[in-house]
Design a protein around this motif. Structure first.
Motif, mmCIF file in Angstrom:
data_model
loop_
_atom_site.group_PDB
_atom_site.id
_atom_site.type_symbol
_atom_site.label_atom_id
_atom_site.label_comp_id
_atom_site.label_asym_id
_atom_site.label_seq_id
_atom_site.Cartn_x
_atom_site.Cartn_y
_atom_site.Cartn_z
ATOM 1 N N ALA A 207 10.909 20.235 55.665
ATOM 2 C CA ALA A 207 9.625 20.007 56.316
ATOM 3 C C ALA A 207 9.513 18.552 56.727
ATOM 4 O O ALA A 207 10.017 17.655 56.041
ATOM 5 N N VAL A 208 8.859 18.319 57.846
ATOM 6 C CA VAL A 208 8.516 16.973 58.300
ATOM 7 C C VAL A 208 7.014 16.839 58.157
ATOM 8 O O VAL A 208 6.252 17.662 58.671
ATOM 9 N N ARG B 217 16.448 5.373 56.673
ATOM 10 C CA ARG B 217 16.719 4.116 57.373
ATOM 11 C C ARG B 217 17.410 4.387 58.710
ATOM 12 O O ARG B 217 17.130 3.713 59.703
ATOM 13 N N ASN B 218 18.316 5.360 58.750
ATOM 14 C CA ASN B 218 18.923 5.739 60.027
ATOM 15 C C ASN B 218 17.859 6.195 61.011
ATOM 16 O O ASN B 218 17.884 5.821 62.193
ATOM 17 N N ILE B 219 16.944 7.018 60.531
ATOM 18 C CA ILE B 219 15.893 7.571 61.388
ATOM 19 C C ILE B 219 15.030 6.461 61.981
ATOM 20 O O ILE B 219 14.604 6.537 63.131
ATOM 21 N N THR C 267 5.403 7.998 65.565
ATOM 22 C CA THR C 267 5.638 9.175 66.415
ATOM 23 C C THR C 267 7.105 9.274 66.801
ATOM 24 O O THR C 267 7.695 10.364 66.791
ATOM 25 N N ARG C 268 7.722 8.158 67.106
ATOM 26 C CA ARG C 268 9.146 8.155 67.466
ATOM 27 C C ARG C 268 10.001 8.613 66.287
ATOM 28 O O ARG C 268 10.927 9.417 66.454
ATOM 29 N N TYR C 269 9.691 8.138 65.080
ATOM 30 C CA TYR C 269 10.458 8.529 63.903
ATOM 31 C C TYR C 269 10.312 10.024 63.624
ATOM 32 O O TYR C 269 11.289 10.714 63.316
ATOM 33 N N VAL C 270 9.092 10.529 63.715
ATOM 34 C CA VAL C 270 8.836 11.949 63.468
ATOM 35 C C VAL C 270 9.576 12.811 64.492
ATOM 36 O O VAL C 270 10.185 13.834 64.147
ATOM 37 N N ASN C 271 9.531 12.393 65.750
ATOM 38 C CA ASN C 271 10.248 13.132 66.795
ATOM 39 C C ASN C 271 11.757 13.133 66.549
ATOM 40 O O ASN C 271 12.440 14.138 66.782
ATOM 41 N N THR C 272 12.267 12.007 66.066
ATOM 42 C CA THR C 272 13.695 11.917 65.756
ATOM 43 C C THR C 272 14.065 12.858 64.624
ATOM 44 O O THR C 272 15.085 13.560 64.687
ATOM 45 N N LEU C 273 13.243 12.900 63.578
ATOM 46 C CA LEU C 273 13.493 13.807 62.462
ATOM 47 C C LEU C 273 13.538 15.257 62.926
ATOM 48 O O LEU C 273 14.462 16.016 62.588
ATOM 49 N N ASN C 274 12.539 15.657 63.702
ATOM 50 C CA ASN C 274 12.491 17.031 64.197
ATOM 51 C C ASN C 274 13.686 17.346 65.091
ATOM 52 O O ASN C 274 14.256 18.442 65.032
ATOM 53 N N SER C 275 14.084 16.389 65.905
ATOM 54 C CA SER C 275 15.235 16.585 66.782
ATOM 55 C C SER C 275 16.513 16.763 65.981
ATOM 56 O O SER C 275 17.354 17.614 66.300
ATOM 57 N N GLU C 276 16.677 15.972 64.909
ATOM 58 C CA GLU C 276 17.857 16.089 64.060
ATOM 59 C C GLU C 276 17.920 17.468 63.408
ATOM 60 O O GLU C 276 18.988 18.081 63.307
#
Length: 233
Positions: free
Chosen positions: A197-198, A94-96, A140-149
């Protein structure tokens, strides 16, 4: 690597049922939800059948057998006692996605979480958190956020040189799905083969976290993540 936190070593039926659904799977092969005929149609909302199933986990050689699942998206990501407070372990799906905690409405179409442990007290732990974005741009924004975290975990820690960290991103595709996975390393450069993994397939995406994987470092994580990505469909 630091030891697994006690909250993930044992689940009671009462606490599990309060949070979601618990399967004691010793000698069994549970399915996390009844089959949904719309599961393969991306225009329909995701169900818990998009989570890793017991057969997938067994085939990947991971010795967990008891699952707790939920549909709130409030499960902590990477919460296995690896990192300093405030790093990835304090984030949720939910944060992501920019949502407030349940029961507030979520920004994604659906959320599902699962945590797997060993009822035989094996030192292994697996968690998965998945969601369905409302469109490709949001996903795409959520996936990018996960990878960045994940990439920022080391710098986030109070003592980056002494803390655990993730290795370089490794990518693989399986059909229409993509997998980016990272091996988990201790400060001295050692690894037990676990990591994160994402995964993504269309507007469905997720996060898989594995600790204490057997076999060649990275191979179990890779296989498990591929299976998780395929299950998103």
């Amino acid at each position: 690597m630091s030891t697994m936190s006690s909250r993930h070593r044992k689940f009671t039926a009462a606490s599990g049922l309060a949070a979601g659904l618990v399967f004691a799977a010793v000698g069994l092969q549970p399915t996390l939800a009844q089959a949904d005929s719309t599961h393969t149609n991306p225009t329909h909302t995701m169900t818990s059948t998009a989570l890793l199933q017991f057969d997938d986990i067994q085939a990947a050689g991971v010795g967990v057998d008891s699952a707790q699942i939920d549909s709130r998206g409030d499960q902590l990501l990477g919460d296995a006692g690896r990192f300093d407070e405030g790093c990835l372990g304090e984030k949720t799906m939910r944060n992501i996605t920019g949502s407030k905690a349940y029961p507030a409405p979520g920004d994604a179409e659906a959320y599902f979480d699962a945590t797997w442990i060993s009822s035989q007290d094996k030192d292994v732990w697996l968690s998965e958190s998945i969601a369905q974005g409302k469109n490709a741009t949001a996903t795409t924004r959520y996936v990018n956020t996960l990878n960045s975290e994940i990439r920022s975990v080391r710098s986030c820690q109070e003592d980056p040189e002494q803390g655990n960290y993730y290795g370089k991103a490794l990518t693989v595709r399986t059909g229409t799905a993509s997998v980016t996975y990272y091996l988990d390393y201790t400060s001295d450069g050692g690894t037990d083969g676990g990591g994160v993994a994402v995964i993504r397939d269309g507007n469905r995406f997720g996060y898989v976290d594995l600790m204490s994987a057997g076999g060649k470092p990275g191979q179990t994580l890779k296989e498990l993540a591929i299976r998780a990505a395929r299950d998103l469909r």
